[in-house]
Design an enzyme around this catalytic site. Structure first.
Site, PDB file in Angstrom:
ATOM      1  CB  CYS A  42      -0.925   0.022   1.210  1.00  0.00           C
ATOM      2  SG  CYS A  42      -1.944  -1.437   1.287  1.00  0.00           S
ATOM      3  CG  HIS A  67      -3.446   3.246   0.977  1.00  0.00           C
ATOM      4  ND1 HIS A  67      -3.828   2.750  -0.250  1.00  0.00           N
ATOM      5  CD2 HIS A  67      -3.571   2.202   1.854  1.00  0.00           C
ATOM      6  CE1 HIS A  67      -4.158   1.474  -0.119  1.00  0.00           C
ATOM      7  NE2 HIS A  67      -4.007   1.125   1.150  1.00  0.00           N
ATOM      8  CG  ASN A  87      -6.880  -1.075  -0.331  1.00  0.00           C
ATOM      9  OD1 ASN A  87      -6.002  -0.735  -1.125  1.00  0.00           O
ATOM     10  ND2 ASN A  87      -6.628  -1.418   0.917  1.00  0.00           N
TER      11      ASN A  87
HETATM   12  O1  UT7 Z   1      -4.614  -1.310   2.635  1.00  0.00           O
HETATM   13  C1  UT7 Z   1      -3.744  -2.006   3.451  1.00  0.00           C
HETATM   14  C2  UT7 Z   1      -4.043  -1.830   4.870  1.00  0.00           C
HETATM   15  N1  UT7 Z   1      -5.273  -2.506   5.201  1.00  0.00           N
HETATM   16  C3  UT7 Z   1      -6.065  -1.978   6.078  1.00  0.00           C
HETATM   17  O2  UT7 Z   1      -5.786  -0.893   6.545  1.00  0.00           O
HETATM   18  C4  UT7 Z   1      -7.260  -2.771   6.528  1.00  0.00           C
HETATM   19  C5  UT7 Z   1      -7.557  -2.465   7.963  1.00  0.00           C
HETATM   20  N2  UT7 Z   1      -8.666  -3.243   8.505  1.00  0.00           N
HETATM   21  C6  UT7 Z   1      -9.931  -3.037   8.109  1.00  0.00           C
HETATM   22  O3  UT7 Z   1     -10.193  -2.223   7.253  1.00  0.00           O
HETATM   23  C7  UT7 Z   1     -11.027  -3.796   8.827  1.00  0.00           C
HETATM   24  O4  UT7 Z   1     -10.458  -4.509   9.904  1.00  0.00           O
HETATM   25  C8  UT7 Z   1     -11.799  -4.794   7.910  1.00  0.00           C
HETATM   26  C9  UT7 Z   1     -12.685  -4.015   6.961  1.00  0.00           C
HETATM   27  C10 UT7 Z   1     -10.843  -5.662   7.150  1.00  0.00           C
HETATM   28  C11 UT7 Z   1     -12.706  -5.701   8.747  1.00  0.00           C
HETATM   29  O5  UT7 Z   1     -13.589  -4.934   9.523  1.00  0.00           O
HETATM   30  P1  UT7 Z   1     -13.717  -5.220  11.094  1.00  0.00           P
HETATM   31  O6  UT7 Z   1     -14.732  -4.303  11.590  1.00  0.00           O
HETATM   32  O7  UT7 Z   1     -12.340  -5.112  11.702  1.00  0.00           O
HETATM   33  O8  UT7 Z   1     -14.252  -6.704  11.132  1.00  0.00           O
HETATM   34  P2  UT7 Z   1     -13.595  -8.025  11.778  1.00  0.00           P
HETATM   35  O9  UT7 Z   1     -12.463  -8.493  10.961  1.00  0.00           O
HETATM   36  O10 UT7 Z   1     -13.353  -7.783  13.233  1.00  0.00           O
HETATM   37  O11 UT7 Z   1     -14.772  -9.047  11.643  1.00  0.00           O
HETATM   38  C12 UT7 Z   1     -16.037  -8.843  12.320  1.00  0.00           C
HETATM   39  C13 UT7 Z   1     -16.998  -9.918  11.893  1.00  0.00           C
HETATM   40  C14 UT7 Z   1     -16.436 -11.337  11.985  1.00  0.00           C
HETATM   41  O12 UT7 Z   1     -17.479 -12.187  12.366  1.00  0.00           O
HETATM   42  P3  UT7 Z   1     -17.639 -12.677  13.899  1.00  0.00           P
HETATM   43  O13 UT7 Z   1     -16.366 -13.375  14.220  1.00  0.00           O
HETATM   44  O14 UT7 Z   1     -17.825 -11.415  14.682  1.00  0.00           O
HETATM   45  O15 UT7 Z   1     -18.845 -13.536  13.847  1.00  0.00           O
HETATM   46  C15 UT7 Z   1     -16.063 -11.657  10.557  1.00  0.00           C
HETATM   47  O16 UT7 Z   1     -16.090 -13.038  10.284  1.00  0.00           O
HETATM   48  O17 UT7 Z   1     -17.356  -9.732  10.522  1.00  0.00           O
HETATM   49  C16 UT7 Z   1     -17.147 -10.950   9.795  1.00  0.00           C
HETATM   50  N3  UT7 Z   1     -16.769 -10.609   8.427  1.00  0.00           N
HETATM   51  C17 UT7 Z   1     -17.678 -10.387   7.464  1.00  0.00           C
HETATM   52  N4  UT7 Z   1     -19.012 -10.429   7.464  1.00  0.00           N
HETATM   53  C18 UT7 Z   1     -19.647 -10.151   6.311  1.00  0.00           C
HETATM   54  C19 UT7 Z   1     -15.530 -10.423   7.911  1.00  0.00           C
HETATM   55  N5  UT7 Z   1     -15.614 -10.085   6.627  1.00  0.00           N
HETATM   56  C20 UT7 Z   1     -16.936 -10.058   6.310  1.00  0.00           C
HETATM   57  C21 UT7 Z   1     -17.654  -9.772   5.150  1.00  0.00           C
HETATM   58  N6  UT7 Z   1     -18.997  -9.831   5.172  1.00  0.00           N
HETATM   59  N7  UT7 Z   1     -17.036  -9.435   3.987  1.00  0.00           N
END
Ligand code: UT7
Length: 356
Positions: A116, A283, A313
């Site tokens: 990134c 970014h 992204n």
């Molecule tokens: O560009 C390079 C740098 N990258 C970043 O900066 C990314 C930084 N991180 C993020 O943007 C966020 O952490 C994400 C968008 C990737 C994820 O969002 P989050 O609010 O941190 O969600 P999480 O990973 O904590 O997951 C929460 C829940 C989980 O379910 P349980 O365990 O609570 O039942 C996941 O399994 O959401 C679930 N989940 C989804 N649900 C529906 C994960 N991905 C999805 C999805 N659709 N696509």
């Protein structure tokens, strides 16, 4: 020493728009989840077998050259940033060079692997070459064809919904104007948590996979005393272990800390403050991250450009695409202070301050 300026800028995104709704047909996700957690409404996917990372880079590069008033033949040096190269090797720099028809001239082509932050690293390197007088027209490209390497099953949903394809490019040239050009660039990295956001397999590490929490899983294959098959083992194929993994929350927490830090570092060096920024181009990792950074630095909506809603992204391409869009929209004018900033896998992070 002369400064370098952005003399031309261009971007290219594929025609095909993929809305969140389309992804719900292949994996367990919803439009609401994606929009609420990331801000993304749609992204672009390149045409399989026709478009590649280097060919999209070439399209953006042609526009940048034209706007700089040069032909691709006049490019002295190429710096190409991507994490989704056409081939394992050679890199996209030479492939794009061929595509642009710069074959008769033996220009150098350098490939950057800083994910990134790739474009900011690429820009900083190009800036050093121009400032020292070594080159006069450096082509800097960030391009990604993510859609060819994502897990479109529910298993990969936390990563797959975020990424999109596209390319951006600039031409850097020297300027005699002491008040214009790239004022400073700041580059950082810390490999401590390299596996928290990584694409591990295939690779020459010999049989490890890292789960979603970044924990090492020893695949136990191939046995240590055998030769061959170290890059891609049958188990990796069977279990779909050849996709990127990310511990999202871990990355998020570091991103919101490092973005403001590296922006302030550049501003402090130049004796400037966040209020002096005319346009921040972060970014496009996650709209929530950009909003957090905006709030921390007390910037108004007019001072920050976001387009993740429409493109997702695009990793190394996101900064030049957003910069070009903002410029085309008339939001960046001569004399403006433009700040570029990025954070991503590695971890790597960086910023650039440009007097337009
Ligand atoms: O560009 C390079 C740098 N990258 C970043 O900066 C990314 C930084 N991180 C993020 O943007 C966020 O952490 C994400 C968008 C990737 C994820 O969002 P989050 O609010 O941190 O969600 P999480 O990973 O904590 O997951 C929460 C829940 C989980 O379910 P349980 O365990 O609570 O039942 C996941 O399994 O959401 C679930 N989940 C989804 N649900 C529906 C994960 N991905 C999805 C999805 N659709 N696509």
């Amino acid at each position: 020493m002369q400064r370098s300026k952005i003399a031309g800028i261009g971007y290219y995104v594929p025609e095909r728009i993929v809305k969140n709704e389309e992804l719900t047909k292949v994996m367990d996700t919803t439009d609401e989840w994606i929009q609420e957690r990331t801000g993304i409404q749609e992204r672009r996917y390149g045409k399989k077998h026709e478009e590649t990372t280097s060919s999209m880079g070439a399209k953006a590069a042609r526009i940048a050259c034209e706007r700089a008033g040069i032909t691709p033949d006049e490019v002295d040096f190429i710096v190409f940033a991507t994490l989704s190269p056409d081939y394992y090797f050679p890199g996209c720099g030479v492939l794009m060079q061929r595509e642009l028809g710069i074959t008769h001239k033996e220009v150098g082509a350098l490939d950057i692997r800083n994910q990134c932050t790739g474009f900011i690293y690429a820009l900083s390197i190009a800036d050093q070459f121009v400032k020292t007088g070594m080159y006069k027209n450096v082509l800097v490209v960030g391009s990604e064809m993510h859609s060819m390497g994502l897990d479109f099953s529910t298993r990969g949903r936390n990563v797959t919904v975020i990424f999109g394809d596209g390319a951006g490019a600039v031409i850097l040239q020297p300027t005699d104007d002491p008040n214009r050009g790239i004022l400073t660039t700041k580059l950082h990295s810390d490999g401590t948590y390299a596996e928290k956001l990584a694409f591990i397999n295939p690779g020459a590490h010999g049989g490890y996979h890292y789960d979603k929490m970044g924990e090492a899983v020893d695949l136990g294959y191939p046995p240590a005393d055998t030769y061959g098959e170290i890059f891609l083992t049958p188990r990796m194929v069977q279990e779909g272990l050849y996709y990127p993994n990310m511990e999202g929350q871990f990355v998020f927490k570091l991103a919101v800390q490092k973005f403001p830090e590296v922006i302030r570092e550049a501003l402090d060096e130049m004796g400037l403050t966040p209020a002096d920024i005319s346009m921040l181009i972060p970014h496009q990792a996650n709209l929530r991250i950009s909003q957090f950074v905006q709030k921390t630095l007390r910037l108004s909506d007019d001072q920050v450009w976001n387009n993740i809603q429409r493109f997702g992204n695009t990793t190394a391409a996101s900064v030049p695409i957003a910069l070009c869009e903002a410029w085309e929209a008339g939001k960046i004018k001569e004399g403006d202070l433009v700040c570029l900033a990025a954070f991503g896998s590695g971890f790597t992070w960086g910023s650039a301050l440009i007097r337009w």
